[in-house]
Design a protein around this motif. Structure first.
Motif, short mmCIF file in Angstrom:
data_model
loop_
_atom_site.label_atom_id
_atom_site.label_comp_id
_atom_site.label_asym_id
_atom_site.label_seq_id
_atom_site.Cartn_x
_atom_site.Cartn_y
_atom_site.Cartn_z
N LEU A 55 -10.22 33.07 -16.58
CA LEU A 55 -9.38 32.81 -15.34
C LEU A 55 -9.58 33.99 -14.53
O LEU A 55 -9.79 33.92 -13.49
CB LEU A 55 -7.80 32.90 -15.81
N ALA A 56 -9.88 35.36 -15.03
CA ALA A 56 -10.11 36.65 -14.20
C ALA A 56 -11.30 36.46 -13.73
O ALA A 56 -11.88 36.57 -12.30
CB ALA A 56 -9.99 37.77 -15.09
N THR A 57 -12.37 36.16 -14.36
CA THR A 57 -13.82 35.74 -13.76
C THR A 57 -13.94 34.80 -12.42
O THR A 57 -14.58 34.92 -11.70
CB THR A 57 -14.81 35.46 -14.90
N THR A 58 -13.17 33.47 -12.86
CA THR A 58 -13.13 32.57 -11.72
C THR A 58 -12.49 32.91 -10.41
O THR A 58 -12.77 32.95 -9.22
CB THR A 58 -12.26 31.44 -12.07
N ARG A 59 -11.28 33.95 -10.64
CA ARG A 59 -10.62 34.30 -9.41
C ARG A 59 -11.53 35.30 -8.71
O ARG A 59 -11.52 35.39 -7.54
CB ARG A 59 -9.21 34.99 -9.91
N PHE A 60 -12.04 36.30 -9.51
CA PHE A 60 -12.71 37.25 -8.87
C PHE A 60 -14.06 36.71 -8.17
O PHE A 60 -14.25 37.27 -7.11
CB PHE A 60 -13.41 38.44 -10.03
N SER A 61 -14.76 35.73 -8.77
CA SER A 61 -15.81 35.12 -8.09
C SER A 61 -15.54 34.56 -6.69
O SER A 61 -16.33 34.70 -5.64
CB SER A 61 -16.44 34.00 -9.12
N ARG A 62 -14.43 33.98 -6.64
CA ARG A 62 -14.02 33.37 -5.33
C ARG A 62 -13.95 34.71 -4.24
O ARG A 62 -14.22 34.44 -3.16
CB ARG A 62 -12.63 32.57 -5.26
N LEU A 63 -13.09 35.65 -4.83
CA LEU A 63 -12.82 36.78 -4.03
C LEU A 63 -14.11 37.69 -3.65
O LEU A 63 -14.02 37.93 -2.44
CB LEU A 63 -11.99 37.78 -4.65
N ALA A 64 -15.10 37.38 -4.44
CA ALA A 64 -16.29 38.10 -4.29
C ALA A 64 -16.87 37.60 -3.10
O ALA A 64 -17.57 38.22 -2.27
CB ALA A 64 -17.22 38.26 -5.60
N LEU A 65 -16.84 36.13 -3.01
CA LEU A 65 -17.90 35.40 -1.98
C LEU A 65 -17.01 35.77 -0.54
O LEU A 65 -17.75 36.09 0.49
CB LEU A 65 -17.67 34.33 -2.25
N VAL A 66 -15.74 35.94 -0.73
CA VAL A 66 -15.03 36.26 0.78
C VAL A 66 -15.32 37.87 1.03
O VAL A 66 -15.68 37.96 2.43
CB VAL A 66 -13.69 36.03 0.40
N CYS A 67 -15.61 38.68 0.27
CA CYS A 67 -15.75 40.10 0.46
C CYS A 67 -17.18 40.31 1.15
O CYS A 67 -17.46 40.84 1.81
CB CYS A 67 -15.50 40.74 -0.77
N TRP A 68 -18.02 39.47 0.47
CA TRP A 68 -19.37 39.60 0.89
C TRP A 68 -19.49 39.11 2.31
O TRP A 68 -20.20 39.83 3.10
CB TRP A 68 -20.37 38.68 0.22
N ILE A 69 -18.83 37.93 2.75
CA ILE A 69 -19.06 37.45 3.81
C ILE A 69 -18.25 38.36 4.85
O ILE A 69 -18.81 38.63 6.25
CB ILE A 69 -18.16 35.84 4.26
N VAL A 70 -17.20 38.96 4.55
CA VAL A 70 -16.42 40.02 5.31
C VAL A 70 -17.28 41.27 5.58
O VAL A 70 -17.48 41.66 6.57
CB VAL A 70 -14.77 40.41 4.75
N MET A 71 -18.03 41.84 4.57
CA MET A 71 -18.86 42.79 4.66
C MET A 71 -19.88 42.58 5.66
O MET A 71 -20.55 43.50 6.56
CB MET A 71 -19.18 43.48 3.19
N ALA A 72 -20.61 41.32 5.41
CA ALA A 72 -21.86 41.11 6.12
C ALA A 72 -21.46 41.04 7.60
O ALA A 72 -22.08 41.66 8.57
CB ALA A 72 -22.41 39.74 5.75
N PHE A 73 -20.39 40.38 8.04
CA PHE A 73 -19.97 40.29 9.23
C PHE A 73 -19.62 41.59 10.15
O PHE A 73 -19.97 41.84 11.51
CB PHE A 73 -18.84 39.05 9.64
N SER A 74 -18.51 42.44 9.33
CA SER A 74 -18.25 43.71 9.91
C SER A 74 -19.43 44.51 9.93
O SER A 74 -19.34 45.54 10.84
CB SER A 74 -17.01 44.01 9.04
N GLY A 75 -20.18 44.57 8.86
CA GLY A 75 -21.53 45.63 8.98
C GLY A 75 -22.24 45.32 10.33
O GLY A 75 -22.94 46.18 11.01
#
Length: 670
Positions: free
Chosen positions: A242-262
C-alpha cells in the motif's frame, strides 16, 4: 518509553508495539540500515557542491556542507512524516501504528539535525554575505546585529524556531491527527528560506519565487518519501505494498511539478543564449539532466518494485532498486546547493526598473478597462490552484454521473465561477496592477475575501468528495474520503467555524491588516502578498461556510442564526470603508511613493477610492448571500413538508387525528 497496541473492546490504546520486535529495536534497526546510505549520499552531495563551487571560483567554506546536511535532514524529516501520516494506516482508534510511530521517531531525530543545521546556517550565511570569516561573527552581539539586517539570515532563524517546535512535536505526538499537523508544519518550514534566496530579488521575482516553492516542495516529498519508504521496507513494516503504491503515484506528480517549475525558474533567471556559456546555465543543465534521469529511472524501477512488492509482500526488491535512486537524488541535492550559491548571470539582461524590482514586472500604462480585463500575468500559485480545483471538481461530477448519480448543475456552476474569480483576481490585469495601486488591491481583496468564498461554499466540495470517493470499508486502511472526514470533524475546524470566531476573523482582518502597520511592512515582500491572498480566501470561506455552505459544518446554524451572523458583519465592513475614505494618512505611503507611477497623482485620493470600493463592494455579495439563504430556507421548508407528508401517509395521519381529538375534548368541556 511510549508503547501501544490496538484498542480491544473499546479500551484506550497504549502506545504502539509491533510484536515480536519492540518499536525501539525497529527504529534502531532502521537507523543502522539507512544511516550508511544517508551518510554516503550526504557526503557525495557535499563534496560535489564544494567541488563545483571551487571550480567556478565560488566560496569553498563550510556553508555548502552545512546547506547540504541541512537540506538532507529536511527531506528525511518531511518524508518520514509523510509516511507516518499518509502512506501507512494508523490504528482504528486514531493512534499511530508501530510503523507510523517508527517513522515519527525518525522524523524527530532528522528534525533535530535540521534545527542544528538551520542554526549553523545563520553565521555561515552572514559571513558569506559580508565576505568575512565565520569566526568574526561568533560574538552573539555582532551575530544578532548582522543577522537582523539580512533577510536570508532572518529566514534561517525563523526556520530554526519552526523546526525546533517540529522536533519537540515528534517526541510528544502519538495520534494520527497530530502527526498530520506536524507533516504540514514540516512542509511550511521550507518556505522562509525559499522566499528569501536569489529568486526573491531582481526582475520577475514573482514567477521565480512561486516556481521555486513548487520545486522545493516537490523535491522534498519525492526524495524524503523514497527514503522513508526504504526505511519502512528495511524494518519489514506492514502494508508495504500500500505504501509503495501510494508513493509511486505521488512521485510521478512530484516529478512533473519539479520539471515544470524548474523550467519556469530557469527561464526567468537565465537568457537562452547563456545556457551553455555561463556557470549558472551549466548547473541548470546538469540538474535538468539529473532530474530527467531520476524521473525515467525512478518510474521504471518503481513500476517493477510495486509489482514485486504487491505480489510477494517483500521489500528486498524495493531496497535493491531504490537505493540507486536515492544516491542519484543526493547528487541532485549537491547540484542544487551549488546552484543556490551561484548568482544568475547579469550579462545580456537589461537592468530592471524600480517598478520591476519592487513588484517583479513592469506596468505599461494606467489601468484601463481593457488592461484590467486582458493584460494577464499568470499567478503560478493561485492561478494553478484555481485551475486544478476546477478540474478535480469536474472529474468528481463526471464520476458521479458515470455511476448514475445526479449532482445539481447550480453547484457546479457556483464552484467553477468561484475558481474563475480566484483566477481573475490574481492573474488578470486586476491581479497585475493590485500590488502597485491601493485601489486595485482593494478590488482584488473584495473578490478574494467576499465573492470567491461565497461561490466556492455554494459548490459543496466536501459533499461532492464524500459522494465521489470510495469508502475504505471495514478493516481496510483509511483513504482520501476518511482523511476529509477527519479534517471536517477535527477540533481546528470546529473552532474556526464557530460563529464568533469566524466573525472575528472575517471582520477583524480588515482592521488588523490595514490599520496596524502590517500592510505597510508586507508590501515589500512577494511572499507576504501570497500570504495575504491565501488569508483572504480562507477567512472568507470559514465565515461563509456556516452561513450558506452546502457542506455540513461542525457548527451548524439555524436559518435565523445565519441571517444574524451575516447582518452582524455588515456594520463593521461599512465602517471600514468609511474610515478609509475619511483618513488623512496614506497606508503604505513609502512603498507607493517609491513606485512613482505617473498616473497616480495623489496616493491619498487612490486610497479613498479604495475605501469607496470596499464600502460599495459589500452590496453585491450581500445580495448573493441573501438570495442563497432564501432559496435554502424555502427548500428546507419543502423538505420538512415532504417529510411530514410521508410520515402522515405511513401512520394514517395520526398526528392530525390526535390534534382533532384534543379539540373535541376542549369543545365538550366548554
Amino acid at each position: 518509553m511510549i508503547r501501544a497496541r490496538p484498542a480491544v473492546g473499546g479500551r484506550v490504546a497504549e502506545p504502539p508495539t509491533l510484536d515480536p520486535v519492540p518499536i525501539d529495536a525497529q527504529v534502531r534497526s532502521t537507523r543502522t540500515g539507512l544511516v550508511p546510505l544517508l551518510v554516503v549520499g550526504t557526503a557525495i552531495a557535499a563534496l560535489l557542491a564544494a567541488g563545483l563551487a571551487a571550480v567556478t571560483g565560488g566560496d569553498t567554506s563550510g556553508l555548502l556542507v552545512v546547506r547540504v546536511v541541512t537540506e538532507s535532514a529536511a527531506v528525511v524529516t518531511i518524508g518520514s512524516l509523510l509516511l507516518a501520516a499518509f502512506l501507512v494506516p494508523p490504528q482504528q482508534n486514531g493512534t499511530l501504528a508501530a510503523d507510523g510511530y517508527a517513522a515519527l521517531r525518525t522524523a524527530g531525530w532528522a528534525a533535530l539535525v535540521w534545527t542544528l543545521g538551520a542554526v549553523a546556517s545563520v553565521p555561515f550565511t552572514a559571513a558569506d554575505a559580508l565576505g568575512q570569516p565565520v569566526k568574526a561573527l561568533l560574538d552573539p552581539s555582532v551575530l544578532f546585529t548582522v543577522a537582523g539586517i539580512l533577510e536570508q539570515t532572518k529566514a534561517w532563524m525563523v526556520t530554526a524556531v519552526i523546526v525546533a517546535l517540529l522536533a519537540l512535536g515528534c517526541r510528544l505526538a502519538l495520534s494520527w491527527g497530530w502527526t498530520t499537523a506536524l507533516f504540514f508544519l514540516s512542509v511550511f518550514a521550507l518556505v522562509p528560506v525559499a522566499v528569501t534566496g536569489h529568486s526573491s530579488g531582481g526582475g520577475s521575482h514573482d514567477m521565480a519565487t512561486n516556481s521555486l516553492l513548487y520545486h522545493l516542495i516537490g523535491a522534498a516529498l519525492w526524495v524524503g518519501g523514497l527514503i522513508a519508504l526504504l526505511a519502512h521496507g528495511r524494518r519489514g513494516g506492514e502494508h508495504l505494498g500500500l505504501a509503495t503504491t501510494r508513493f509511486s503515484r505521488l512521485a510521478l506528480v512530484c516529478w512533473i511539478v519539479m520539471a515544470f517549475s524548474g523550467v519556469v525558474n530557469a527561464w526567468v533567471r537565465l537568457p537562452l543564449s547563456q545556457l551553455f556559456t555561463s556557470d549558472y546555465g551549466l548547473f541548470v543543465l546538469g540538474k535538468t539532466f539529473a532530474l530527467v534521469a531520476l524521473g525515467v529511472f525512478g518510474w521504471f524501477q518503481r513500476e517493477k518494485s510495486v509489482k514485486q512488492v504487491v505480489a510477494t509482500g517483500s521489500g528486498r526488491s524495493l531496497l535493491r532498486l531504490a537505493g540507486v535512486e536515492v544516491l542519484l537524488m543526493f547528487l541532485t541535492i549537491g547540484l542544487a546547493a551549488a546552484l543556490s550559491r551561484t548568482p544568475p548571470p547579469a550579462e545580456g539582461r537589461a537592468f530592471p526598473s524600480t517598478v520591476e524590482l519592487r513588484i517583479g514586472y513592469d506596468l505599461f500604462g494606467a489601468p484601463s478597462v481593457t488592461r484590467l480585463l486582458f493584460d494577464w500575468r499568470f499567478d503560478l500559485i493561485f492561478g494553478t490552484a484555481a485551475i486544478a480545483l476546477a478540474v478535480v471538481y469536474v472529474l468528481g461530477v463526471l464520476r458521479l454521473r458515470r455511476r448514475g448519480d445526479k449532482w445539481p448543475v447550480g453547484r457546479t456552476v457556483a464552484w467553477l465561477a468561484g475558481c474563475f474569480t480566484v483566477l481573475f483576481a490574481t492573474s488578470s490585469g486586476l491581479g497585475r496592477y493590485a500590488p502597485a495601486m491601493f485601489s486595485i488591491h482593494m478590488e482584488s481583496h473584495m473578490l478574494l475575501s467576499m465573492l470567491a468564498p461565497i461561490l466556492l461554499v455554494l459548490g459543496g466540495p466536501v459533499t461532492l468528495a464524500l459522494r465521489a470517493l470510495p469508502t475504505a470499508g471495514k478493516d481496510n486502511p483509511p483513504g482520501a474520503r476518511e482523511w476529509i472526514l477527519a479534517f471536517v470533524h477535527s477540533p481546528v475546524t470546529k473552532v474556526l467555524t464557530n460563529p464568533f470566531v469566524a466573525l472575528a476573523l472575517f471582520v477583524g482582518s480588515f482592521y488588523g491588516l490595514y490599520f496596524s502597520g502590517l500592510f505597510d511592512w508586507a508590501l515589500d515582500f512577494h511572499w507576504a502578498h501570497l500570504a495575504m491572498n491565501a488569508h483572504f480566501i480562507l477567512v472568507g470561506y470559514v465565515f461563509y461556510w456556516p452561513v450558506i455552505g452546502i457542506d455540513p459544518a461542525p457548527n451548524r446554524l439555524p436559518p435565523l442564526g445565519r441571517l444574524g451572523l451575516l447582518f452582524a458583519s455588515i456594520p463593521f465592513h461599512a465602517f471600514f470603508g468609511i474610515v478609509l475614505m475619511s483618513s488623512q494618512t496614506v497606508i503604505g505611503e513609502n512603498f507607493y511613493r517609491a513606485l512613482a507611477l505617473p498616473w497616480v497623482t495623489s496616493q491619498l485620493d487612490d486610497q479613498r477610492l479604495g475605501g469607496g470600493i470596499a464600502w460599495a463592494a459589500g452590496e453585491v455579495p450581500l445580495i448573493v448571500v441573501m438570495v442563497a439563504l432564501l432559496v435554502q430556507w424555502a427548500r428546507s421548508d419543502d423538505r420538512d413538508a415532504r417529510r411530514t407528508d410521508r410520515k402522515a401517509d405511513s401512520d394514517g395521519d395520526a398526528d392530525l387525528a390526535a390534534y382533532n381529538a384534543m379539540l373535541r375534548k376542549l369543545s365538550e368541556r366548554e
